[in-house]
Design an enzyme around this catalytic site. Structure first.
Site, mmCIF file in Angstrom:
data_model
loop_
_atom_site.group_PDB
_atom_site.id
_atom_site.type_symbol
_atom_site.label_atom_id
_atom_site.label_comp_id
_atom_site.label_asym_id
_atom_site.label_seq_id
_atom_site.Cartn_x
_atom_site.Cartn_y
_atom_site.Cartn_z
ATOM 1 N N ARG A 55 -8.135 -33.040 26.330
ATOM 2 C CA ARG A 55 -7.108 -32.980 25.556
ATOM 3 C C ARG A 55 -5.631 -33.024 26.099
ATOM 4 N NH1 ARG A 55 -6.499 -27.938 27.916
ATOM 5 N NH2 ARG A 55 -8.118 -27.178 27.658
ATOM 6 N N ASP A 180 12.828 -35.799 11.184
ATOM 7 C CA ASP A 180 11.941 -36.945 10.771
ATOM 8 C C ASP A 180 12.149 -37.617 9.960
ATOM 9 O OD1 ASP A 180 9.686 -37.304 9.468
ATOM 10 O OD2 ASP A 180 9.275 -35.007 8.109
ATOM 11 N N LYS A 205 1.026 -41.673 7.853
ATOM 12 C CA LYS A 205 2.101 -42.446 6.458
ATOM 13 C C LYS A 205 2.287 -43.847 6.685
ATOM 14 C CE LYS A 205 2.322 -37.769 5.327
ATOM 15 N NZ LYS A 205 2.607 -37.529 5.175
#
Ligand SMILES: *Cc1c(COP(=O)(O)O)cnc(C)c1O
Length: 385
Positions: A55, A180, A205
Site C-alpha cells: 500500500r 487535469d 485514458k
C-alpha cells in the site's frame, strides 16, 4: 536514485525513465512485483528501495511513478487506483472545511460530482466559471480560495484555458493551480512548465492507451505537496495494484507515437465534418475559428484526438448518429487505440443535467482512435446518412 532523464527526448523518457533492466536477472521489462509485503533484514532493516508494504510502495508502481514524473517534467509522481482517487486525494490534501475551489465550466462530470455531492458535505465550497475567460477566473477567486481546478482542453466541448495566465491568477491569490492533463497528455502539453502546481491524470485514458486498465496520477514539483498527497494516499489506500501499474507503464511507452496518430486522424475527421450539411458545429481546438485556437497553438504541440460536434436536428439526431456508427464503438471513456462515440448529455455528463455544466443535447463526442483514417471518416459519413 532516479536517473537524470531531463536531457532525453520525450519518447526516450517514455521507454527508459524508471525502467532500467532488472539488476538481478537483466529482465528488460520491469517485473510485476505481485507481493503485498517485503522481507526485512532485522527489525527496521529494509532492503534496497526501502520497500515494506505494497500500500505504501511497490517497485512496479515506483517504476510507473518515475516514468510519469519524467514525462510531465515534475520532481514527483504518485499513481492511484483511478483518476477520481487522485482527484479526491488532491482536493482533500489542499482544502479544509470553509475553503473554496474554482472549477472550470465544463469540467469532467465525475470531478463536478466529487465537489458537488461529496466535498460539499465536508464544508468545501466551489464556484464554476469558464476558465477560458481569465478575468472571469480572477473574479471568481475569493479570500478562501485554495485551488483553481482547470481542464484544457475541456470535456466534452474542447474549451481551452491559458495555463500560464491562470497560474498567475492562482499565484496572486495564494491558491494552487491544478491542471487535469488527461485530454492533452504530457506529449502534447506540459502544465508544470507553464506554472501549474499539480498535474492530474486519468491514466485510464491516453497514458494507458489501450482501454484495459483504470488508474490515475498526481505529478508535482512541490516537495511539501507531494508529501501530503503521499501521506493521504497511504492513509486511505487509493493505490493501483502492480499489474495495473505494469499495464499503464507498458501503454505509456508508445504515448508519443499514438498521440501523433490520434492527432492525424482527428484532423481528417474534422475536415470531413466541417461544412457537412448534417453537422451544425464542430468543436476542435485545431480549427482556426475555435475561440481558443491561438492559446492552444501556443501551449500544445498538436491538438489531440478528441473531437465533438453538434448534429442538425437536436438530441434525436445526435442519438441516431451515435447509434449508427459501425467502427466507432458506442461507449464512455476515451484515449484508447480504438475509436469511441458517445452522447455526453445522456452518458458521461448525465450528472450535470440541470447544472450550469449541462452539455447541449445535440452534441456527440468522439475519441478518435489510431485505426486507418479513411475507414474512420467513411464510418462517420455513413452514420450521418
Ligand atoms: C476519465 C477522466 C477522469 C476520471 O478518471 P477515472 O480514471 O475514470 O477515475 C478525470 N478527468 C478526466 C478529464 C477524465 O477524462
Amino acid at each position: 536514485m532516479a536517473d537524470d532523464t531531463s536531457r532525453w527526448g520525450f519518447e526516450t523518457r517514455a521507454i527508459h525513465a524508471g525502467q532500467r533492466p532488472d539488476p538481478r536477472t537483466g529482465s528488460v521489462i520491469v517485473p510485476i512485483y505481485a507481493t503485498s509485503t517485503f522481507a526485512q533484514d532485522g527489525v527496521g532493516g529494509l532492503r534496497e528501495g526501502g520497500y515494506e508494504y505494497s500500500r505504501t510502495a511497490n517497485p512496479t508502481r515506483s517504476a510507473l511513478e518515475e516514468a510519469l514524473a519524467s514525462l510531465e517534467g515534475g520532481r514527483h509522481a504518485l499513481a492511484f487506483a483511478s483518476g477520481m482517487a487522485a482527484a479526491d486525494v488532491a482536493l482533500r490534501a489542499m482544502t479544509r472545511p470553509g475553503d473554496h475551489i474554482v472549477l472550470g465550466g465544463d469540467a469532467y462530470g465525475g470531478t463536478f460530482r466529487l465537489l458537488d455531492k461529496v466535498l460539499s458535505l465536508w464544508g468545501v465550497e466551489y464556484t464554476t466559471v469558464d476558465l477560458a475567460d481569465v478575468d472571469a477566473a480572477r473574479a471568481a477567486v475569493r479570500p478562501n480560495t485554495r485551488v483553481i481546478w482547470c481542464e484544457t482542453p475541456t470535456n466534452p466541448l474542447l474549451g481551452i484555458a491559458d495555463i500560464a495566465a491562470l497560474a498567475q491568477v492562482a499565484a496572486v491569490a495564494g491558491a494552487r493551480l491544478v491542471v487535469d492533463n488527461t485530454f492533452a497528455t504530457p506529449y502534447l502539453q506540459s502544465p508544470l512548465g507553464l506554472g501549474a502546481d499539480v498535474v492530474l491524470h486519468s491514466t485510464t485514458k491516453y497514458l494507458g492507451g489501450h482501454s484495459d486498465v483504470v488508474g490515475g496520477a498526481l505529478i508535482t514539483s512541490d516537495d511539501e505537496l507531494h508529501e501530503q498527497f503521499g501521506f493521504l494516499r497511504n492513509s486511505v489506500g487509493a493505490v493501483p495494484g502492480p499489474f495495473d501499474a505494469w499495464l499503464t507503464l507498458r501503454g505509456a511507452k508508445t504515448l508519443g507515437l499514438r498521440m501523433e496518430r490520434h492527432s492525424d486522424n482527428a484532423e481528417r475527421v474534422v475536415e470531413a465534418l466541417v461544412g457537412h450539411p448534417k453537422v451544425r458545429k464542430v468543436y476542435y481546438p485545431g480549427l482556426p475559428g475555435h475561440p481558443g485556437h491561438e492559446v492552444a497553438a501556443k501551449q500544445m504541440r498538436r491538438f489531440g484526438g478528441m473531437v465533438s460536434f453538434a448534429v442538425e436536428g437536436g438530441e434525436e439526431a445526435a442519438l441516431a448518429v451515435a447509434a449508427n456508427t459501425k467502427l466507432f464503438i458506442l461507449g464512455e471513456s476515451l484515449g484508447g487505440v480504438e475509436s469511441l462515440i458517445e452522447h455526453p448529455g445522456r452518458m458521461t455528463h448525465a450528472s450535470t443535467t440541470g447544472s450550469p455544466l449541462q452539455v447541449p443535447a445535440d452534441v456527440v463526442r468522439l475519441s478518435v482512435g489510431i485505426e486507418d483514417g479513411t475507414d474512420l471518416v467513411g464510418d462517420l459519413l455513413q452514420a450521418l446518412g
